[in-house]
Design a protein around this motif. Structure first.
Motif, short mmCIF file in Angstrom:
data_model
loop_
_atom_site.label_atom_id
_atom_site.label_comp_id
_atom_site.label_asym_id
_atom_site.label_seq_id
_atom_site.Cartn_x
_atom_site.Cartn_y
_atom_site.Cartn_z
N THR A 182 0.85 -1.20 0.00
CA THR A 182 0.00 0.00 0.00
C THR A 182 0.88 1.24 0.00
N ASP A 183 0.25 2.39 -0.25
CA ASP A 183 0.98 3.64 -0.07
C ASP A 183 0.73 4.14 1.36
N THR A 184 1.30 5.29 1.69
CA THR A 184 1.19 5.80 3.06
C THR A 184 -0.19 6.35 3.37
N LYS A 185 -1.06 6.43 2.38
CA LYS A 185 -2.43 6.88 2.61
C LYS A 185 -3.40 5.71 2.74
N GLY A 186 -2.87 4.47 2.72
CA GLY A 186 -3.71 3.30 2.90
C GLY A 186 -4.29 2.75 1.61
N GLN A 187 -3.93 3.32 0.46
CA GLN A 187 -4.44 2.84 -0.81
C GLN A 187 -3.69 1.58 -1.24
N THR A 188 -4.44 0.54 -1.61
CA THR A 188 -3.82 -0.73 -2.00
C THR A 188 -3.20 -0.62 -3.40
N ILE A 189 -1.94 -1.03 -3.52
CA ILE A 189 -1.25 -1.03 -4.81
C ILE A 189 -1.32 -2.43 -5.43
N GLN A 190 -1.04 -3.46 -4.61
CA GLN A 190 -1.14 -4.83 -5.11
C GLN A 190 -1.16 -5.79 -3.93
N GLU A 191 -1.89 -6.89 -4.08
CA GLU A 191 -1.93 -7.94 -3.07
C GLU A 191 -1.14 -9.16 -3.56
N PHE A 192 -0.63 -9.93 -2.57
CA PHE A 192 0.17 -11.11 -2.88
C PHE A 192 -0.32 -12.29 -2.03
N LYS A 193 -0.16 -13.50 -2.60
CA LYS A 193 -0.47 -14.71 -1.86
C LYS A 193 0.84 -15.40 -1.47
#
Length: 211
Positions: A182-193
């Motif tokens: 995520t960025d420092t504002k809590g926005q998700t950039i990418q998820e990983f398993k």
């Protein structure tokens, strides 16, 4: 034999000088006054000597007291100066603010586990994230694992989630464990398993933060 009195001697002396009886009597009458004056003169002299002695004693006491006060005052001043000399006052050193050359945090890599290690998926997520912590050396990326199964630390965990604005990342999710960038504002950039493995996740993270 009785010793002749002063009056009889004076009377005899002035009789032989052929003075008249009245003159002799006048001289005799003056004798007590002369004796009294002599006595008072002696008393005045003794008194004067006593007064002079008392005055000298008073002056001596005043001088001694003044000398003692002066010496005491000087001693106090000297003691104060000596104490000030013996005081080891450290020099005031202005704190030097070290400037950090590290880049500011721009990203956060976080892992969430809903169950303990009895859950295979949660256990795998924890293991992969520990490997990421050792392998991903990126100062701009801040990393944190959130174990939601740790009820003892629940208050601190949820406080940290609120501070990083990650509430929307976990609200209503069905997954028991996952990793996200995520960025420092809590926005998700990418998820990983965790099944992607440490090496692949590291490779993708570096590609995302260093396009």
């Amino acid at each position: 034999m009785n010793k002749p009195s002063y009056e009889s001697e004076i009377r005899k002396y002035y009789t032989e000088m052929e003075l008249g009886p009245e003159q002799i009597q006048g001289l005799l009458d003056a004798v007590p006054f002369a004796a009294s004056a002599k006595r008072w003169k002696r008393i005045a002299l003794v008194t004067s000597i006593g007064l002079v002695a008392m005055l000298l004693l008073t002056v001596s006491l005043l001088f001694s007291n003044s000398t003692f006060n002066s010496q005491h005052s000087n001693q106090v001043v000297n003691d104060k100066v000596e104490i000030e000399r013996n005081l080891n006052v450290p020099d005031i050193v202005e704190p030097v603010l070290k400037q950090s050359n590290a880049p500011p945090v721009e990203y956060r890599l976080v892992a969430f586990r809903s169950h303990n290690n009895q859950c295979p998926h949660c256990r795998a997520t924890g293991l992969v994230f520990r490997d990421l912590t050792d392998s991903l050396n990126e100062p701009a990326v801040e990393m944190q694992e959130f174990d939601l199964s740790d009820h003892a630390a629940s208050a601190g965990i949820h406080q940290k989630i609120r501070e990083w604005k990650l509430d929307s990342l976990i609200d209503g999710r069905a997954e028991t464990a996952f990793i996200a960038l995520t960025d420092t504002k809590g926005q998700t950039i990418q998820e990983f398993k965790p099944s992607q493995g440490t090496g692949e996740i590291v490779k993708q993270v570096r590609k995302l933060i260093n396009p």
